[in-house]
Design a protein around this motif. Structure first.
Motif, PDB file in Angstrom:
ATOM      1  N   SER A 349       0.847  -1.182   0.000  1.00 18.73           N
ATOM      2  CA  SER A 349       0.000   0.000   0.000  1.00 18.73           C
ATOM      3  C   SER A 349       0.887   1.239   0.000  1.00 18.73           C
ATOM      4  N   ARG A 350       0.270   2.398   0.021  1.00 11.42           N
ATOM      5  CA  ARG A 350       1.089   3.598  -0.114  1.00 11.42           C
ATOM      6  C   ARG A 350       1.162   4.369   1.198  1.00 11.42           C
ATOM      7  N   MET A 351       2.208   5.139   1.318  1.00 11.84           N
ATOM      8  CA  MET A 351       2.362   5.905   2.534  1.00 11.84           C
ATOM      9  C   MET A 351       1.456   7.119   2.545  1.00 11.84           C
ATOM     10  N   SER A 352       1.427   7.817   1.439  1.00 11.95           N
ATOM     11  CA  SER A 352       0.553   8.989   1.398  1.00 11.95           C
ATOM     12  C   SER A 352       0.064   9.159  -0.045  1.00 11.95           C
ATOM     13  N   TRP A 353      -0.813  10.075  -0.198  1.00  9.96           N
ATOM     14  CA  TRP A 353      -1.404  10.320  -1.505  1.00  9.96           C
ATOM     15  C   TRP A 353      -0.332  10.668  -2.543  1.00  9.96           C
ATOM     16  N   SER A 354       0.710  11.367  -2.095  1.00 12.80           N
ATOM     17  CA  SER A 354       1.709  11.770  -3.080  1.00 12.80           C
ATOM     18  C   SER A 354       2.581  10.587  -3.512  1.00 12.80           C
ATOM     19  N   ASP A 355       2.404   9.430  -2.885  1.00 11.65           N
ATOM     20  CA  ASP A 355       3.136   8.246  -3.328  1.00 11.65           C
ATOM     21  C   ASP A 355       2.279   7.352  -4.215  1.00 11.65           C
ATOM     22  N   GLU A 356       1.078   7.796  -4.445  1.00 16.18           N
ATOM     23  CA  GLU A 356       0.150   6.987  -5.238  1.00 16.18           C
ATOM     24  C   GLU A 356       0.745   6.626  -6.595  1.00 16.18           C
ATOM     25  N   TRP A 357       1.493   7.550  -7.167  1.00 14.50           N
ATOM     26  CA  TRP A 357       1.996   7.308  -8.521  1.00 14.50           C
ATOM     27  C   TRP A 357       2.895   6.078  -8.588  1.00 14.50           C
ATOM     28  N   VAL A 358       3.583   5.771  -7.479  1.00 14.50           N
ATOM     29  CA  VAL A 358       4.481   4.608  -7.501  1.00 14.50           C
ATOM     30  C   VAL A 358       3.656   3.337  -7.690  1.00 14.50           C
ATOM     31  N   LEU A 359       2.582   3.230  -6.916  1.00 14.41           N
ATOM     32  CA  LEU A 359       1.760   2.028  -7.004  1.00 14.41           C
ATOM     33  C   LEU A 359       1.080   1.925  -8.351  1.00 14.41           C
ATOM     34  N   LYS A 360       0.471   3.022  -8.762  1.00 17.08           N
ATOM     35  CA  LYS A 360      -0.224   2.997 -10.057  1.00 17.08           C
ATOM     36  C   LYS A 360       0.785   2.745 -11.167  1.00 17.08           C
ATOM     37  N   GLY A 361       1.963   3.335 -10.980  1.00 18.72           N
ATOM     38  CA  GLY A 361       2.994   3.179 -11.991  1.00 18.72           C
ATOM     39  C   GLY A 361       3.468   1.746 -12.090  1.00 18.72           C
ATOM     40  N   ILE A 362       3.755   1.135 -10.947  1.00 17.52           N
ATOM     41  CA  ILE A 362       4.284  -0.235 -11.007  1.00 17.52           C
ATOM     42  C   ILE A 362       3.214  -1.190 -11.513  1.00 17.52           C
ATOM     43  N   SER A 363       1.996  -1.061 -10.972  1.00 18.60           N
ATOM     44  CA  SER A 363       0.980  -2.011 -11.415  1.00 18.60           C
ATOM     45  C   SER A 363       0.693  -1.808 -12.901  1.00 18.60           C
ATOM     46  N   GLY A 364       0.686  -0.575 -13.339  1.00 24.21           N
ATOM     47  CA  GLY A 364       0.472  -0.316 -14.760  1.00 24.21           C
ATOM     48  C   GLY A 364       1.636  -0.818 -15.600  1.00 24.21           C
ATOM     49  N   TYR A 365       2.813  -0.720 -15.047  1.00 27.24           N
ATOM     50  CA  TYR A 365       3.993  -1.147 -15.798  1.00 27.24           C
ATOM     51  C   TYR A 365       4.027  -2.662 -15.965  1.00 27.24           C
ATOM     52  N   ILE A 366       3.785  -3.397 -14.881  1.00 30.97           N
ATOM     53  CA  ILE A 366       3.833  -4.853 -15.026  1.00 30.97           C
ATOM     54  C   ILE A 366       2.639  -5.345 -15.846  1.00 30.97           C
ATOM     55  N   TYR A 367       1.570  -4.607 -15.771  1.00 34.37           N
ATOM     56  CA  TYR A 367       0.441  -4.926 -16.649  1.00 34.37           C
ATOM     57  C   TYR A 367       0.863  -4.754 -18.110  1.00 34.37           C
ATOM     58  N   GLY A 368       1.659  -3.726 -18.360  1.00 36.20           N
ATOM     59  CA  GLY A 368       2.183  -3.510 -19.706  1.00 36.20           C
ATOM     60  C   GLY A 368       3.071  -4.657 -20.158  1.00 36.20           C
ATOM     61  N   LEU A 369       3.864  -5.164 -19.223  1.00 35.53           N
ATOM     62  CA  LEU A 369       4.718  -6.305 -19.576  1.00 35.53           C
ATOM     63  C   LEU A 369       3.864  -7.516 -19.941  1.00 35.53           C
ATOM     64  N   TRP A 370       2.800  -7.655 -19.197  1.00 31.57           N
ATOM     65  CA  TRP A 370       1.885  -8.761 -19.514  1.00 31.57           C
ATOM     66  C   TRP A 370       1.292  -8.574 -20.906  1.00 31.57           C
ATOM     67  N   MET A 371       0.935  -7.336 -21.204  1.00 31.01           N
ATOM     68  CA  MET A 371       0.371  -7.030 -22.529  1.00 31.01           C
ATOM     69  C   MET A 371       1.354  -7.422 -23.611  1.00 31.01           C
ATOM     70  N   LYS A 372       2.616  -7.064 -23.367  1.00 32.36           N
ATOM     71  CA  LYS A 372       3.635  -7.329 -24.376  1.00 32.36           C
ATOM     72  C   LYS A 372       3.743  -8.824 -24.618  1.00 32.36           C
ATOM     73  N   LYS A 373       3.683  -9.570 -23.521  1.00 30.94           N
ATOM     74  CA  LYS A 373       3.841 -11.007 -23.665  1.00 30.94           C
ATOM     75  C   LYS A 373       2.602 -11.632 -24.308  1.00 30.94           C
ATOM     76  N   THR A 374       1.449 -11.137 -23.933  1.00 30.35           N
ATOM     77  CA  THR A 374       0.218 -11.773 -24.384  1.00 30.35           C
ATOM     78  C   THR A 374      -0.179 -11.357 -25.788  1.00 30.35           C
ATOM     79  N   PHE A 375      -0.133 -10.079 -26.042  1.00 31.16           N
ATOM     80  CA  PHE A 375      -0.635  -9.589 -27.325  1.00 31.16           C
ATOM     81  C   PHE A 375       0.495  -9.236 -28.281  1.00 31.16           C
ATOM     82  N   GLY A 376       1.730  -9.319 -27.804  1.00 26.26           N
ATOM     83  CA  GLY A 376       2.844  -9.081 -28.707  1.00 26.26           C
ATOM     84  C   GLY A 376       3.376  -7.661 -28.615  1.00 26.26           C
ATOM     85  N   VAL A 377       4.562  -7.508 -29.173  1.00 31.71           N
ATOM     86  CA  VAL A 377       5.248  -6.227 -29.093  1.00 31.71           C
ATOM     87  C   VAL A 377       4.485  -5.146 -29.852  1.00 31.71           C
ATOM     88  N   ASN A 378       3.929  -5.511 -30.976  1.00 32.46           N
ATOM     89  CA  ASN A 378       3.196  -4.518 -31.763  1.00 32.46           C
ATOM     90  C   ASN A 378       2.059  -3.905 -30.959  1.00 32.46           C
TER      91      ASN A 378
END
Lengths: 1148, 292
Positions: A349-378
């Motif tokens: 979880s996050r320490m404060s509201w101003s750290d929200e971007w880290v969580l959203k960023g990481i979860s969005g980033y690994i989701y992106g990696l999943w996208m790359k693997k599942t749907f391809g680089v294109n």
């Protein structure tokens, strides 16, 4: 602020630490939509003199509070219920400040709360020894308007038979709406959750289901959940309903739930989930942190995906069968997103509201990696480009998205987002669109960090965060390790530097600590003598939402001899960059041309400039800057780029650029791409639309059949009879998407008269006629829907003679054909409904197009009937969109009222939100526009909506604020009459030179501006500094009042005796002639006796420091047991109690 | 039926004519019996009686004839009828030949009913020699003649597609029009509600069901295509997930759940482990607290 603190530990804003919480809901009544239960919080005081415990609670009726079994007095006070009490105040600036202040006043991250419990004096000694306290709160909820959503279909049968269900929902930390808690992401504790429900129902909640026990009468059963991993209250959720249960066949600890009859869909939809699990566990080299996982699919969802500790709540509309193509990738993306947030967002979880971007960023980033693997680089690169374009467009439009706002003491930094009409200090004051873009930017920035430190290090950092957290999670509270489960910006950055040894501070400074994107303009010249490419790159960093970029920038140049990367250093003053070329312009015709990926291809080089070896140039090809690039190169270069560059992003850029070059060569390049099967399908789809535009620009010289027609015929029609389309076979998804898109693009073709060519219309009608799906494995509902969209696209404005009334007799024959199809399709939907009613949606849109173009009389009645509650949500949205459009085009006050009523009354939160959203995006008028709709009543209505009407839903309130901003702007709405006394007073106060115009822009924008409790002279002077120029703006009389009230208030202060209660009435009398506000307001207000003096000070409450809100309020309701019996509800919703929080601050 | 002068239909005319004839008969019989005059009501009554009597003879005779599987009554049917009605048939010839009987002229037949000519097509076949001439004639040839068709069945792809498309379109249009005619409609044009009738939008109580569930037809198709794929999943579906609200037997149910569970796992998993999922576990009975 946080960064300086270091990662040593987390300093709780509270004088106590929560360790365990019990939530017990022992009665849920679906008929009455009510909930009864209690919570018990186990807390350890951290200071000796703890005598008040502040908790969050909204909507709940609190019956009784006991601390260690002793009755405790409590105060319930929620200033967000009604933000402003001064009814004549109607400028948005004022509201936004007041709203931010109100949210701050109950912000758990600042140690505040709506519920203040007095620790009984008997326990003081106990507390001084820092011994444990158990706070037991009995509460109930009656017809909650937010936080907990009941869906109760109106039909015969028991609640289980009807499919009635209830679930928790909300935006950000909204748990306080359904039980009292510390509603913060940073206060972790273990949980015991108990729900007693009807025996036919299932209660799904966080953690492990320990047991299910019947009640004594055997009519109900109790679900006992234990969550031993420390979790924030904001990550607690609940869903109760007659769910069908599916144990995941691959992972038995994963359970899926759906509403009755949907089990086959659930099976298909979730059959893929285990692969997502495997992927995340593999890349993070970390087990899924919870011992179980639950997915629940519910109706009337607040958002499509909501992630909570060990469970996710999804919209039931994500369920689909194996026959549905289009929904499958979308749903899988939702599942993957939800799962990524389990790791980062729920577990960590996050320490404060101003750290929200880290969580959203990481979860969005690994989701992106999943996208790359599942749907391809294109697909991945396409998605990144799409997200980048979105964030760039949004930032340029609104002036910037700040990921890591720091709210320090300095005045300058107080308001890092002065360009916005809302405060970004709290998640609850954010516009929804801003928050969406915030998430988008967060994951893009994570990708930038990855570019900088490599993916390997990135994953190591994540792994480190996770292993720290999982070690901490298994520890006892006493070890003080739990804060390791919270991520902070500084902790994250430290991890990065530890793991990678690289300094990413400049990157963070550029994209995280400051808002804005980069705007590049590039052009070039080839210097033949020096064989050098002279590249000029300019930046626009003065427009709103932009920033200056300094640093490396990659440029890729494709020459005859190959592709070469150059890293330019973008500096303050250097605009021109010389890049030496490798190849001479002499070209060897036999030689193949090597591409970036090592491939060597034959090219027809005849189109090239004979003197130059350059094929094409790309700036920042890896999207490693958040930027917009406008690059100039000649048309043949774009064409080469489109044909031979293998990166889909480059191809898409080339397509967009070619729109400006309507030549036969562009046409050929596009057609070739369209035909090329190896080409990414999205690029081909985009090429369709570009080709249509080019064809329209070339209409006078166009030869041959309409664009794409012969191509479509060749690809999808029968060999023997080219006018008949083959029977549907969608096994090849790429050609399926192309088949869907081509007619839509073709319908945009126009002839010299700017009409859709008859040939094209007949062609589309034939596609509809001969559409045959009998032998297809997949449903064709999306395809048919797009054919209707194509029909709608073919419609052009009607030729109207003397504004004649639209009747059947003068109906255009082409339109008659279109209407015939629409009628049949829409009617068939009633008999054989399509998946998600896609066809109805398209028909409604098409009808609105016909209305708007004057072929059919403009009439909202049809749409209004489809917009009613009880239709499928997609249909409702489409219908509402049409009504919104009608409201704008026909300037209909009646429809606007109808929409606003729905915003207030509709049972579905998403619909309410969406109406405001659509009205904001397609407003009936804007602030600089004259409109008969803009009147005082509307201002009042919207003001009320955001001021008090939407207090149960953060998202909705922010939506109302957005709309108000779009319609009226920041200052006082222009349609309001000028207050009569305002001018007089203005003259009177001329000495103080209160220039009213500029104040809202500058002063009020500061979230917590000047601390001006006593020195009014200084304040006046402060305003004085702004008194020059700005003549063009209208006078904001409201601010005049504000200032006057301010001055008078201080005058009163001087005269005021020490006991404010006695003096206030005379003070009030003094105010009347001064303030131009309607007297009735005051008359009404003064009825509420003791609280009545506060509104004088109110205008300036935002100028006070937060401390002020912590004052004790003697006039508030103190409830002991006996009082409770008589008047148990008075404190829950009473505005009187709510508004008093900051009132006595000065008089104290 | 007095005074119905304006009766115009042929049936009415026949009725009136018969009635008149019967009246004449009754009057003549009365005259025969020596009456000089009779009240109208009396004549009417007698006429009614006579008519009933004759009707009854007819009805009864018809029954007799049908009883013997004929369609035309013969003399013997009438005789049997009369006997059955208690009439001495022997006396009839004598009565018929009585001297003072009056002869009534046949009522003038006006507008002989024209039997519509039956459709004739072609020449009726003459009887072959082995069939006696009194047998009914052959029916019209069209009723038994077979015309063999030798037209090629349409197999041209284009025509087939064309046909299928227009057929489907016609069916759809007819169906939707019918639905629109029989139910509530909405219209895009205020002045015309029939040209483009839209079936009125009706809210559902559970809107997501119709929107998400495939139609039965599609379901069938799906099952055909991937029945193999679903096989290994179907048993979880049948797990007894929902305790019915039946008050009588939660205990019984519990045991049955257990049994089903074990039998299921036994049959399916064999050596594999039983799925241990808390949501599949049986609901516990409440603990009985003994206080006081």
């Amino acid at each position: 602020m946080n960064r300086k603190k270091g990662d040593k530990g987390f300093e709780s804003p509270r004088p106590y630490k929560l360790t365990h919480q019990v939530v017990c809901i022992n009665n849920i009544n679906f008929q009455r939509k009510s909930v009864v239960g209690y919570v018990e919080l186990t807390i350890f005081p951290t200071v000796a003199n703890l005598n008040r415990i502040k908790l969050n609670s909204k909507q709940c009726r609190i019956y009784r509070v006991r601390v260690n079994d002793l009755e405790a007095a409590f105060i319930y006070n929620d200033p967000t219920l009604e933000v402003c009490h001064h009814e004549s105040k109607q400028n948005l600036n004022y509201f936004s400040n007041a709203y931010a202040a109100a949210v701050s006043a109950v912000d758990p991250d600042a140690g505040n709360g709506e519920l203040c419990i007095k620790v009984p004096s008997e326990l003081w000694k106990h507390v001084d020894e820092l011994k444990v306290l158990k706070v037991h709160i009995n509460f109930s909820l009656d017809q909650p308007k937010g936080g907990l959503h009941f869906v109760v279909p109106n039909m015969e049968g028991s609640m289980a038979e009807r499919g009635a269900h209830v679930f928790s929902c909300g935006y950000q930390n909204s748990t306080r709406f359904w039980f009292p808690c510390v509603d913060s992401y940073s206060e972790l504790c273990t949980w015991k959750l108990e729900y007693t429900v009807d025996a036919a129902m299932v209660a799904v909640s966080n953690g492990d289901l320990v047991e299910t026990v019947y009640t004594h009468d055997m009519r109900k059963k109790t679900f006992h959940y234990m969550l031993t991993i420390p979790t924030a209250a904001s990550n607690i959720s609940l869903a109760i309903g007659p769910f069908e249960i599916l144990v995941d066949p691959y992972m038995h600890e994963v359970t899926h739930f759906c509403l009755p009859q949907l089990l086959p869909l659930l099976k298909h939809t979730t059959s893929y989930l285990h692969e997502v699990f495997e992927f995340y566990e593999e890349i993070l080299t970390c087990r899924y942190p919870y011992s179980c996982f639950k997915t629940v699919f519910i109706d009337e969802a607040y958002v499509e995906v909501a992630a909570y500790a060990s469970m996710s709540i999804f919209s039931t509309n994500l369920l689909h069968s194996a026959m549905i193509i289009d929904e499958t990738p979308l749903t899988r993306r939702c599942l993957a997103q939800a799962l990524a947030q389990q790791f980062f967002g729920c577990f960590i979880s996050r320490m404060s509201w101003s750290d929200e971007w880290v969580l959203k960023g990481i979860s969005g980033y690994i989701y992106g990696l999943w996208m790359k693997k599942t749907f391809g680089v294109n697909e991945y690169r396409h998605w990144i480009k799409q997200e980048l374009d979105q964030i760039v467009a949004y930032e340029l439009k609104t002036g910037g998205v700040l990921l890591h706002p720091i709210f320090g003491g300095g005045k300058e930094k107080d308001n890092p987002a002065s360009h916005l009409h809302f405060s970004i200090k709290h998640p609850h004051t954010l516009s929804w669109e801003y928050y969406t873009m915030f998430q988008c930017k967060a994951h893009l920035v994570m990708r930038l960090i990855e570019n900088r430190i490599s993916m390997e290090f990135m994953l190591q950092v994540f792994n480190k965060l996770l292993s720290l957290a999982s070690t901490a999670s298994s520890q006892k509270f006493q070890s003080h390790m739990w804060s390791q489960m919270l991520v902070s910006t500084s902790g994250f950055l430290k991890s990065i530097s530890n793991v990678s040894g690289k300094d990413i501070q400049p990157l963070i400074k550029q994209w995280v600590d400051q808002s804005g994107v980069v705007k590049f303009y590039g052009s070039f010249a080839f210097n033949r003598k020096r064989n050098v490419l002279e590249l000029e790159i300019k930046q626009d960093y003065t427009s709103p939402g932009t920033q200056k970029y300094v640093g490396p920038l990659k440029v890729t140049v494709q020459e005859l001899d190959g592709s070469f990367n150059h890293t330019l250093q973008i500096e303050e003053n250097s605009l021109k960059h010389d890049i030496p070329c490798h190849s001479k312009s002499r070209r060897n015709k036999k030689k193949k041309i090597p591409l970036m990926n090592g491939e060597e291809v034959d090219m027809d080089l005849s189109a090239m400039d004979a003197d130059s070896p350059l094929l094409w140039i790309r700036i920042d090809p890896d999207m490693s800057v958040l930027r917009k690039v406008e690059f100039e190169q000649s048309d043949f270069m774009w064409q080469y780029q489109l044909r031979y560059e293998r990166d889909v992003v480059a191809q898409e850029e080339a397509i967009l650029a070619l729109e400006k070059f309507p030549t036969p060569a562009s046409r050929l390049a596009l057609t070739d791409i369209l035909e090329q099967e190896q080409c990414f399908y999205r690029v081909r789809m985009l090429a369709c639309f570009c080709l249509a535009k080019i064809a329209n620009s070339m209409v006078s010289t166009w030869t041959g059949p309409p664009a794409m027609k012969s191509l479509f015929t060749r690809m999808f029609c029968c060999k023997t009879c080219p006018n008949i389309v083959k029977t549907n076979n969608f096994m090849n998804f790429q050609s399926y998407f192309l088949q869907k898109t081509m007619p839509v693009a073709m319908a945009l073709l126009r002839d010299v008269h700017n009409l859709c060519p008859k040939e094209v219309l007949m062609f589309i009608l034939d596609l509809i006629k001969y559409n045959d799906n009998r032998k297809n494995k997949f449903s064709d509902n999306y395809y048919r829907a797009e054919l209707i969209d194509a029909l709608a696209n073919s419609v052009t404005p009607a030729v109207s003679v003397n504004n004649e009334v639209r009747t059947l007799d003068n109906l255009n024959p082409d339109v008659r054909l279109i209407l015939e199809e629409i009628t049949r399709f829409l009617n068939m939907e009633k008999l054989l409904p399509s998946y998600r009613h896609t066809i109805t949606v398209s028909c409604l849109k098409a009808i609105r197009v016909l209305q708007k173009n004057g072929h059919v009389p403009s009439d909202p009645a049809l749409f209004k009937s489809y917009a009613e509650y009880g239709h499928f949500v997609d249909v409702r949205i489409a219908a509402l969109e049409a009504v919104v459009d009608y409201t704008k085009v026909d300037r209909s006050y009646e429809e606007l009222q109808w929409l606003l009523t729905m915003v207030q009354n509709d049972p579905v939160p998403y619909i309410r939100h969406k109406i405001l959203d659509m009205l904001t995006k397609n407003p009936p008028f804007t602030k600089n526009m004259e409109s008969p709709l803009c009147n005082e009543a509307l201002v009042d209505q919207l003001w009320k909506l955001m001021n008090s009407g939407t207090s149960h839903d953060w998202r909705l309130r922010c939506g109302a604020v957005d709309l108000y901003f779009t319609l009226f702007g920041l200052s006082r709405p222009s349609c309001l009459p000028l207050p009569e006394l305002g001018l007089v007073l203005n003259l009177k106060e001329k000495k103080a030179v209160l220039n009213p115009m500029i104040i809202p822009e500058s002063v009020a924008n500061n979230q917590e501006p000047v601390n001006s409790t006593s020195n009014h002279g200084q304040s006046v002077g402060f305003q004085n500094t702004f008194s020059n120029s700005q003549e063009e703006e209208e006078i904001d009389m409201d601010t005049v009042h504000d200032s006057q009230a301010f001055i008078y208030h201080h005058l009163n202060m001087l005269e005021r005796p020490s006991t404010p209660g006695k003096e206030q009435s005379s003070g009030e009398m003094n105010m009347h002639p001064v303030l131009a506000a309607p007297l009735s307001v005051f008359a009404k207000e003064s009825n509420s006796s003791k609280h009545s003096d506060h509104h004088h000070h109110h205008h300036h409450e935002h100028k006070k420091k937060k401390k002020k809100h912590k004052h004790k309020h003697k006039h508030k309701h103190k409830h002991d047991n006996k009082e409770k019996e008589k008047d148990p509800f008075a404190f829950s919703n009473s505005p009187a109690s709510a508004r008093s929080i900051r009132s006595p601050s000065l008089s104290d | 039926r007095s005074g119905s002068k304006h009766a115009t239909t042929p049936a009415d005319n026949y009725y009136l004519a018969r009635r008149r004839t019967l009246q004449v008969v009754v009057s003549s019989l009365l005259t025969e019996a020596g009456f000089e005059s009779a009240e109208k009501a009396a004549v009417e009554t007698l006429t009614e009686m006579l008519q009933s009597y004759i009707s009854e003879i007819g009805r009864s005779a018809k029954s007799y004839c049908e009883h013997t599987a004929r369609t035309q009554p013969t003399l013997s049917d009438i005789v049997v009828t009369l006997v059955e009605m208690g009439f001495n048939v022997e006396t009839l010839p004598a009565y018929a030949k009585r001297s003072q009987r009056m002869v009534i002229t046949a009522p003038p037949v006006t507008n002989q009913p024209v039997t519509p000519k039956a459709l004739t097509a072609g020449q009726n076949k003459p009887h072959p020699s082995h069939i006696p001439g009194h047998f009914p004639e052959f029916p019209d040839p069209h009723t038994y003649i077979k015309t063999p068709t030798y037209r090629e069945p349409v197999s041209d792809y284009q025509v087939l597609r064309e046909k299928a498309a227009s057929q489907r379109r016609d069916v759809e249009r007819a169906l939707t029009r019918f639905m629109a005619k029989t139910g509530e409609t909405q219209s895009l044009f205020k002045d015309d509600v029939s040209t483009f009738p839209l079936i009125a939008a009706r809210p559902f109580t559970v809107p997501y069901l119709t929107a998400l569930l495939p139609s039965e037809l599609e379901m069938q198709q799906m099952e055909e295509t991937d029945s193999s794929e679903q096989d290994d999943q179907t048993d979880t579906e049948n797990l007894p997930l929902h305790m019915s609200t039946d008050d009588s037997g939660p205990e019984k149910e519990n045991t049955s759940v257990l049994q089903q569970n074990s039998s299921l796992s036994g049959s399916r998993n064999g050596e594999e482990n039983v799925i241990d999922n808390p949501y599949l576990r049986p609901v516990k009975k409440p603990k009985i607290r003994r206080k006081k």
